[in-house]
Design a protein around this motif. Structure first.
Motif, PDB file in Angstrom:
ATOM      1  N   SER A 216     -11.065 -66.548  39.106  1.00  0.00           N
ATOM      2  CA  SER A 216     -11.946 -65.666  39.877  1.00  0.00           C
ATOM      3  C   SER A 216     -12.918 -64.881  38.999  1.00  0.00           C
ATOM      4  N   CYS A 217     -12.696 -64.883  37.689  1.00  0.00           N
ATOM      5  CA  CYS A 217     -13.589 -64.157  36.769  1.00  0.00           C
ATOM      6  C   CYS A 217     -14.815 -65.019  36.484  1.00  0.00           C
ATOM      7  N   LEU A 218     -15.577 -65.305  37.515  1.00  0.00           N
ATOM      8  CA  LEU A 218     -16.683 -66.246  37.371  1.00  0.00           C
ATOM      9  C   LEU A 218     -17.783 -65.709  36.465  1.00  0.00           C
ATOM     10  N   LEU A 219     -18.073 -64.419  36.535  1.00  0.00           N
ATOM     11  CA  LEU A 219     -19.148 -63.856  35.726  1.00  0.00           C
ATOM     12  C   LEU A 219     -18.801 -63.929  34.242  1.00  0.00           C
ATOM     13  N   ASN A 220     -17.575 -63.556  33.881  1.00  0.00           N
ATOM     14  CA  ASN A 220     -17.169 -63.630  32.483  1.00  0.00           C
ATOM     15  C   ASN A 220     -17.122 -65.074  31.990  1.00  0.00           C
ATOM     16  N   ILE A 221     -16.664 -65.975  32.852  1.00  0.00           N
ATOM     17  CA  ILE A 221     -16.649 -67.393  32.475  1.00  0.00           C
ATOM     18  C   ILE A 221     -18.071 -67.887  32.205  1.00  0.00           C
ATOM     19  N   PHE A 222     -19.003 -67.426  33.048  1.00  0.00           N
ATOM     20  CA  PHE A 222     -20.408 -67.813  32.836  1.00  0.00           C
ATOM     21  C   PHE A 222     -20.937 -67.259  31.520  1.00  0.00           C
ATOM     22  N   PHE A 223     -20.661 -65.986  31.228  1.00  0.00           N
ATOM     23  CA  PHE A 223     -21.137 -65.387  29.984  1.00  0.00           C
ATOM     24  C   PHE A 223     -20.616 -66.154  28.769  1.00  0.00           C
ATOM     25  N   ILE A 224     -19.324 -66.446  28.757  1.00  0.00           N
ATOM     26  CA  ILE A 224     -18.717 -67.098  27.599  1.00  0.00           C
ATOM     27  C   ILE A 224     -19.193 -68.544  27.476  1.00  0.00           C
ATOM     28  N   THR A 225     -19.220 -69.256  28.603  1.00  0.00           N
ATOM     29  CA  THR A 225     -19.659 -70.655  28.565  1.00  0.00           C
ATOM     30  C   THR A 225     -21.116 -70.765  28.162  1.00  0.00           C
ATOM     31  N   TRP A 226     -21.938 -69.869  28.658  1.00  0.00           N
ATOM     32  CA  TRP A 226     -23.350 -69.898  28.296  1.00  0.00           C
ATOM     33  C   TRP A 226     -23.545 -69.575  26.813  1.00  0.00           C
ATOM     34  N   THR A 227     -22.698 -68.728  26.250  1.00  0.00           N
ATOM     35  CA  THR A 227     -22.751 -68.467  24.806  1.00  0.00           C
ATOM     36  C   THR A 227     -22.452 -69.739  24.018  1.00  0.00           C
ATOM     37  N   LEU A 228     -21.483 -70.508  24.495  1.00  0.00           N
ATOM     38  CA  LEU A 228     -21.182 -71.788  23.844  1.00  0.00           C
ATOM     39  C   LEU A 228     -22.362 -72.751  23.955  1.00  0.00           C
ATOM     40  N   VAL A 229     -23.022 -72.765  25.103  1.00  0.00           N
ATOM     41  CA  VAL A 229     -24.201 -73.622  25.284  1.00  0.00           C
ATOM     42  C   VAL A 229     -25.332 -73.189  24.349  1.00  0.00           C
ATOM     43  N   LEU A 230     -25.532 -71.886  24.211  1.00  0.00           N
ATOM     44  CA  LEU A 230     -26.577 -71.390  23.312  1.00  0.00           C
ATOM     45  C   LEU A 230     -26.275 -71.746  21.860  1.00  0.00           C
ATOM     46  N   LEU A 231     -25.007 -71.716  21.486  1.00  0.00           N
ATOM     47  CA  LEU A 231     -24.623 -72.123  20.125  1.00  0.00           C
ATOM     48  C   LEU A 231     -24.974 -73.587  19.886  1.00  0.00           C
ATOM     49  N   GLN A 232     -24.706 -74.428  20.872  1.00  0.00           N
ATOM     50  CA  GLN A 232     -25.055 -75.835  20.764  1.00  0.00           C
ATOM     51  C   GLN A 232     -26.568 -76.026  20.722  1.00  0.00           C
ATOM     52  N   LEU A 233     -27.291 -75.230  21.502  1.00  0.00           N
ATOM     53  CA  LEU A 233     -28.749 -75.326  21.516  1.00  0.00           C
ATOM     54  C   LEU A 233     -29.342 -74.975  20.157  1.00  0.00           C
ATOM     55  N   MET A 234     -28.879 -73.885  19.558  1.00  0.00           N
ATOM     56  CA  MET A 234     -29.395 -73.486  18.248  1.00  0.00           C
ATOM     57  C   MET A 234     -29.096 -74.547  17.196  1.00  0.00           C
ATOM     58  N   THR A 235     -27.902 -75.137  17.252  1.00  0.00           N
ATOM     59  CA  THR A 235     -27.554 -76.181  16.289  1.00  0.00           C
ATOM     60  C   THR A 235     -28.426 -77.418  16.473  1.00  0.00           C
ATOM     61  N   SER A 236     -28.665 -77.810  17.710  1.00  0.00           N
ATOM     62  CA  SER A 236     -29.475 -78.999  17.979  1.00  0.00           C
ATOM     63  C   SER A 236     -30.910 -78.809  17.506  1.00  0.00           C
ATOM     64  N   VAL A 237     -31.483 -77.644  17.767  1.00  0.00           N
ATOM     65  CA  VAL A 237     -32.855 -77.379  17.326  1.00  0.00           C
ATOM     66  C   VAL A 237     -32.929 -77.344  15.801  1.00  0.00           C
ATOM     67  N   SER A 238     -31.934 -76.723  15.168  1.00  0.00           N
ATOM     68  CA  SER A 238     -31.942 -76.627  13.711  1.00  0.00           C
ATOM     69  C   SER A 238     -31.805 -77.992  13.041  1.00  0.00           C
ATOM     70  N   LEU A 239     -31.068 -78.917  13.664  1.00  0.00           N
ATOM     71  CA  LEU A 239     -30.854 -80.242  13.085  1.00  0.00           C
ATOM     72  C   LEU A 239     -31.912 -81.253  13.515  1.00  0.00           C
ATOM     73  N   HIS A 240     -32.868 -80.868  14.321  1.00  0.00           N
ATOM     74  CA  HIS A 240     -33.931 -81.786  14.727  1.00  0.00           C
ATOM     75  C   HIS A 240     -34.691 -82.266  13.490  1.00  0.00           C
ATOM     76  N   PRO A 241     -35.070 -83.536  13.438  1.00  0.00           N
ATOM     77  CA  PRO A 241     -35.739 -84.060  12.240  1.00  0.00           C
ATOM     78  C   PRO A 241     -37.005 -83.302  11.841  1.00  0.00           C
ATOM     79  N   LYS A 242     -37.758 -82.794  12.808  1.00  0.00           N
ATOM     80  CA  LYS A 242     -38.979 -82.059  12.478  1.00  0.00           C
ATOM     81  C   LYS A 242     -38.695 -80.646  11.976  1.00  0.00           C
ATOM     82  N   VAL A 243     -37.533 -80.099  12.343  1.00  0.00           N
ATOM     83  CA  VAL A 243     -37.163 -78.759  11.882  1.00  0.00           C
ATOM     84  C   VAL A 243     -36.344 -78.844  10.606  1.00  0.00           C
ATOM     85  N   ASN A 244     -35.239 -79.591  10.664  1.00  0.00           N
ATOM     86  CA  ASN A 244     -34.400 -79.886   9.500  1.00  0.00           C
ATOM     87  C   ASN A 244     -34.000 -78.602   8.752  1.00  0.00           C
ATOM     88  N   ALA A 245     -33.402 -77.643   9.487  1.00  0.00           N
ATOM     89  CA  ALA A 245     -32.991 -76.379   8.874  1.00  0.00           C
ATOM     90  C   ALA A 245     -31.525 -76.362   8.477  1.00  0.00           C
TER      91      ALA A 245
END
Length: 399
Positions: A216-245
């Protein structure tokens, strides 16, 4: 004759300051004009203001009889609690904003404004005390208006702190790439990045256990899951061949993002069933007191470290400090402390002057939670833009 005399006096001033860096703290204070020691004295004044705001909120009822004489307090009702915090915050903000106006664009050590910034401590102490007393004589309507403006000022402080942290992460990554022994630094960067990702995953798992114990803690689940998604997003952008960070900077930025999410969930009111940590610490104990003290020290340290990092806002990163230049930007330093005064005012009242705050607590309430969550999302957007911006600029120049 005049130019040579001014150059010699400037060199003497700089040599005196450099020599005073090796002296004891008492010796530096007695010199009266040392910008290195001045930073810590301003931070000490800022800490005192934090303590006064806390006393006005939690233990100001002992001064009821004295405050009843003040016209702006209306029988002391408007000088305690949230408004007491805002009045102390206003006095602290006025002091540092005055210092900002009087020291902005100071560039040379031989300027009179350098002496004003680094000395005259008796005068500035009296000025700070006066500026903290004056807001208690101001009508309540003006304090409420300042409370609305302080929301914006505190947001500016969070943005400045965010850019400073991202700049530090970028600088650390640049140091590893330009190291004389790239192979050795490469191994260290891999170990640091791996550790950062492990801590991020562990933190996310613990947040699921502590703050999302039920479906039932849907809001907290959303906050935590979205944080995990943002972590994946930052990693994907950083590893993109044009960025290569690489992995290092998204890993370190992930630590900061997970920490903000944890602070947001921790700020939820204790009455919420999904916040088991708050329910467990419903009564004031030694752990609550220690957490409160650490939180105050963290505010001061964050303000201090951000204030001396004016280089993160320089467009010319290769600019070298010449002889006789000030060691850090005085105006930016005081500006950060001025917005920091608004920031601690918002934390002590939970970003809402009408929300009742429990003793020995800080940054609690749904408004605080959403401020942290929005800060997390903005942090990721700024970080991704700083990675993508060089690629965009190169493509525009090529076209």
């Amino acid at each position: 004759m005049d130019s040579s005399a001014s150059r010699s006096s400037g060199n003497e001033t700089e040599n005196a300051i450099l020599n005073s860096k090796t002296e004891s703290c008492c010796g530096q204070f007695q010199n009266g004009s040392n910008p290195w020691m001045a930073r810590y004295l301003y931070a000490l004044m800022f800490l005192v203001c934090n303590i006064l705001a806390w006393v006005a909120r939690d233990y100001g009822h002992g001064a009821l009889k004295e405050m009843q004489r003040l016209e702006g307090c209306r029988g002391a009702q408007d000088c305690l609690g949230a408004e007491g915090v805002l009045r102390v915050s206003l006095g602290c903000f006025t002091f540092y904003f005055t210092m900002f106006l009087s020291t902005v664009r100071t560039s040379k050590l031989q300027e009179p404004r350098n002496v004003w910034h680094s000395g005259w401590w008796s005068v500035k102490t009296v000025l700070l005390i006066t500026l903290i007393i004056v807001p208690f004589l101001v009508p309540s309507a003006f304090i409420q208006l300042y409370g609305e403006v302080a929301h914006f000022g505190a947001g500016v402080f969070l943005l400045v702190q965010l850019i400073s942290i991202i700049s530090f992460i970028m600088w650390l990554n640049g140091c590893c790439q330009s190291d004389k022994d790239p192979g050795k630094c490469h191994i260290q960067a891999i170990l640091l990045a791996a550790t950062a990702y492990v801590v991020c995953i562990v933190g996310i798992v613990l947040m699921y256990i502590w703050y999302a114990p039920e479906r039932s803690c849907l809001l907290n689940i959303f906050f935590i899951t979205w944080t995990l998604v943002l972590l994946q997003l930052m990693t994907s952008v950083s590893l993109h061949p044009k960025v290569n960070a690489g992995f290092l900077i998204p890993g370190l930025m992930g630590l900061y993002v997970v920490f903000i999410c944890w602070c947001a969930l921790r700020s939820e009111p204790a009455g919420e069933s999904c916040n088991r940590k708050a329910e467990a610490s419903h009564s004031t104990d030694w752990l609550t007191i220690i957490s409160f003290i650490v939180a105050i020290l963290a505010i001061v340290i964050a303000t201090f470290s951000t204030g001396i990092d004016s280089q993160c806002f320089q467009f010319r990163k290769t600019q070298v400090r010449a002889a006789g230049d000030v060691p850090y930007g005085y105006g930016f330093f005081h500006f950060v402390f001025a917005t920091g005064a608004m920031y601690f005012g918002m934390l002590f009242i939970g970003w809402n002057s009408h929300y009742p705050i429990k003793k020995w607590t800080i940054d609690v309430g749904w408004t605080s939670t959403w401020v942290r969550i929005v800060n997390e999302w903005v942090a990721v957007c700024v970080f991704v833009w700083m990675l993508v911006a060089p690629v965009v600029w190169k493509s525009r120049q090529a076209s």
